[in-house]
Design a protein around this motif. Structure first.
Motif, PDB file in Angstrom:
ATOM      1  N   LEU A 112       7.384   2.269  -3.135  1.00  0.00           N
ATOM      2  CA  LEU A 112       5.936   1.623  -3.520  1.00  0.00           C
ATOM      3  C   LEU A 112       6.162   2.000  -4.954  1.00  0.00           C
ATOM      4  O   LEU A 112       5.714   1.027  -5.994  1.00  0.00           O
ATOM      5  CB  LEU A 112       4.850   2.280  -2.947  1.00  0.00           C
ATOM      6  CG  LEU A 112       3.541   2.300  -3.668  1.00  0.00           C
ATOM      7  CD1 LEU A 112       2.990   0.603  -3.618  1.00  0.00           C
ATOM      8  CD2 LEU A 112       2.513   3.209  -3.106  1.00  0.00           C
ATOM      9  N   LEU A 113       6.330   3.308  -5.580  1.00  0.00           N
ATOM     10  CA  LEU A 113       6.260   3.527  -7.041  1.00  0.00           C
ATOM     11  C   LEU A 113       7.167   2.669  -7.771  1.00  0.00           C
ATOM     12  O   LEU A 113       6.902   2.255  -9.005  1.00  0.00           O
ATOM     13  CB  LEU A 113       6.296   5.050  -7.125  1.00  0.00           C
ATOM     14  CG  LEU A 113       5.596   5.964  -6.376  1.00  0.00           C
ATOM     15  CD1 LEU A 113       5.657   7.351  -6.831  1.00  0.00           C
ATOM     16  CD2 LEU A 113       4.002   5.772  -6.872  1.00  0.00           C
ATOM     17  N   ALA A 114       8.339   2.559  -7.354  1.00  0.00           N
ATOM     18  CA  ALA A 114       9.277   1.721  -8.170  1.00  0.00           C
ATOM     19  C   ALA A 114       8.675   0.308  -7.942  1.00  0.00           C
ATOM     20  O   ALA A 114       9.107  -0.408  -9.026  1.00  0.00           O
ATOM     21  CB  ALA A 114      10.872   1.711  -7.379  1.00  0.00           C
ATOM     22  N   SER A 115       8.422  -0.281  -7.162  1.00  0.00           N
ATOM     23  CA  SER A 115       7.703  -1.574  -7.109  1.00  0.00           C
ATOM     24  C   SER A 115       6.488  -1.514  -8.105  1.00  0.00           C
ATOM     25  O   SER A 115       6.523  -2.702  -9.037  1.00  0.00           O
ATOM     26  CB  SER A 115       7.356  -2.055  -5.703  1.00  0.00           C
ATOM     27  OG  SER A 115       8.424  -2.263  -4.904  1.00  0.00           O
ATOM     28  N   MET A 116       5.682  -0.669  -8.227  1.00  0.00           N
ATOM     29  CA  MET A 116       4.471  -0.674  -9.084  1.00  0.00           C
ATOM     30  C   MET A 116       5.185  -0.513 -10.658  1.00  0.00           C
ATOM     31  O   MET A 116       4.459  -1.341 -11.757  1.00  0.00           O
ATOM     32  CB  MET A 116       3.551   0.688  -8.776  1.00  0.00           C
ATOM     33  CG  MET A 116       2.829   0.556  -7.781  1.00  0.00           C
ATOM     34  SD  MET A 116       1.603   1.872  -7.174  1.00  0.00           S
ATOM     35  CE  MET A 116       1.030   2.395  -9.127  1.00  0.00           C
ATOM     36  N   GLN A 117       6.120   0.107 -10.674  1.00  0.00           N
ATOM     37  CA  GLN A 117       6.470   0.302 -12.198  1.00  0.00           C
ATOM     38  C   GLN A 117       7.468  -0.875 -12.807  1.00  0.00           C
ATOM     39  O   GLN A 117       6.901  -1.448 -13.741  1.00  0.00           O
ATOM     40  CB  GLN A 117       7.998   1.282 -12.206  1.00  0.00           C
ATOM     41  CG  GLN A 117       8.574   1.566 -13.488  1.00  0.00           C
ATOM     42  CD  GLN A 117       9.662   2.370 -13.447  1.00  0.00           C
ATOM     43  OE1 GLN A 117      10.435   2.631 -12.411  1.00  0.00           O
ATOM     44  NE2 GLN A 117       9.959   3.268 -14.300  1.00  0.00           N
ATOM     45  N   GLU A 118       8.120  -1.815 -11.644  1.00  0.00           N
ATOM     46  CA  GLU A 118       8.733  -2.970 -12.023  1.00  0.00           C
ATOM     47  C   GLU A 118       7.489  -4.182 -12.304  1.00  0.00           C
ATOM     48  O   GLU A 118       7.508  -4.795 -13.607  1.00  0.00           O
ATOM     49  CB  GLU A 118       9.579  -3.336 -10.940  1.00  0.00           C
ATOM     50  CG  GLU A 118      10.114  -4.682 -11.347  1.00  0.00           C
ATOM     51  CD  GLU A 118      11.099  -5.247 -10.029  1.00  0.00           C
ATOM     52  OE1 GLU A 118      11.688  -6.282 -10.224  1.00  0.00           O
ATOM     53  OE2 GLU A 118      11.210  -4.497  -8.947  1.00  0.00           O
ATOM     54  N   THR A 119       6.492  -4.274 -11.483  1.00  0.00           N
ATOM     55  CA  THR A 119       5.421  -5.202 -11.583  1.00  0.00           C
ATOM     56  C   THR A 119       4.790  -5.019 -13.067  1.00  0.00           C
ATOM     57  O   THR A 119       4.353  -5.522 -13.673  1.00  0.00           O
ATOM     58  CB  THR A 119       4.666  -5.183 -10.564  1.00  0.00           C
ATOM     59  OG1 THR A 119       5.306  -5.583  -9.395  1.00  0.00           O
ATOM     60  CG2 THR A 119       3.475  -6.265 -10.692  1.00  0.00           C
ATOM     61  N   PHE A 120       4.493  -3.518 -13.332  1.00  0.00           N
ATOM     62  CA  PHE A 120       3.489  -3.283 -14.522  1.00  0.00           C
ATOM     63  C   PHE A 120       4.210  -3.559 -15.787  1.00  0.00           C
ATOM     64  O   PHE A 120       3.626  -3.831 -16.556  1.00  0.00           O
ATOM     65  CB  PHE A 120       3.064  -1.752 -14.390  1.00  0.00           C
ATOM     66  CG  PHE A 120       1.919  -1.176 -15.113  1.00  0.00           C
ATOM     67  CD1 PHE A 120       0.672  -1.527 -14.697  1.00  0.00           C
ATOM     68  CD2 PHE A 120       2.260  -0.613 -16.522  1.00  0.00           C
ATOM     69  CE1 PHE A 120      -0.286  -1.023 -15.883  1.00  0.00           C
ATOM     70  CE2 PHE A 120       1.319  -0.505 -17.525  1.00  0.00           C
ATOM     71  CZ  PHE A 120      -0.081  -0.598 -16.912  1.00  0.00           C
TER      72      PHE A 120
END
Length: 251
Positions: A112-120
């Protein structure tokens, strides 16, 4: 340029397709969940956050922010039955933090955190992040955080992970199987080479034995011929000494 915010339902919440959530079984224990997540600039400025369990999870996540070791890029902290997972880009840069049930482990929260980082990082530039005030991206990015939390809380997330592990296990078995096949093939090739060498040696030995047999046969034949010749000469000498050279005295 970032994509426009996702459409919301009439009550201000993200619209969901009918039947998107599965009803839990009556006898099944509650599944571990990701409870809250946020993105911040360092430990002080929260840029966007979302909680699936009300303000309690949000407050707990905010309190743990000041106790996080900023030197570690990936870090997890356990508090009772809960775990706080952190993905940090630097002490004064972006922090991605989530709170989850301890029993959930680390794989899905960090996914989840990696997906948040990529999207942000796709939505916002470094200048926008540096100039943003507290909750400056809340209205736009909160919906994205919620969608990602729902995605990684879905039972399908565990199924996909389990399937990937099974595929990896199959790949490992295939690699192991191919290694064994190659090793077996090497042993077969070695055995074939040894058999070929033995056959060559046998042929060489047979040719050498045949050559030796012929040599011995010729030696024996010469000896017999010489012996016969000697016998004939001796007989002639005896006859000639008794009967004369012309054999006229024996008449």
């Amino acid at each position: 340029p970032r994509p426009p915010p996702r459409a919301r339902g009439a009550a201000g919440s993200m619209a969901e397709a009918p039947g998107a959530r599965e009803a839990p079984l009556l006898d099944s224990p509650p599944r571990p969940q990701i409870l809250a997540a946020l993105v911040a600039r360092g430990p002080e400025v929260v840029l966007a956050e979302h909680s699936a369990q009300g303000n309690g999870a949000q407050q707990a996540t905010l309190q743990i922010m000041h106790k996080i070791d900023a030197a570690a890029e990936w870090k997890s902290y356990i508090y009772g039955n809960f775990a706080f997972h952190c993905l940090l880009e630097g002490a004064d840069r972006l922090w991605f933090v989530c709170m989850a049930d301890k029993a959930m482990g680390r794989r899905l929260p960090f996914a989840l955190l990696a997906s948040m980082q990529e999207t942000f990082n796709q939505w916002y530039t470094q200048n926008q992040v540096a100039e943003a005030v507290a909750h400056g991206m809340q209205s736009e990015f909160q919906g994205e955080i919620r969608i990602l939390i729902d995605k990684y809380n879905s039972p399908n997330a565990d199924r996909v992970g389990a399937m990937m592990q099974r595929v990896q296990h199959i790949n490992d078995n295939l690699i192991d199987g191919f290694d064994k096949i190659l090793e077996r093939q090497e042993k077969i090739d070695l055995l074939v080479n040894r058999c070929q060498n033995l056959s060559d040696s046998s042929n060489s030995f047979r040719r050498e034995a045949e050559r030796v047999r012929r040599v011995v046969w010729w030696k024996n034949t010469r000896c017999l011929l010489l012996l016969g010749l000697v016998v004939v000469v001796v007989v002639l000498i005896v006859l000639m000494s008794s009967c004369g050279i012309k054999f006229d005295e024996c008449g």
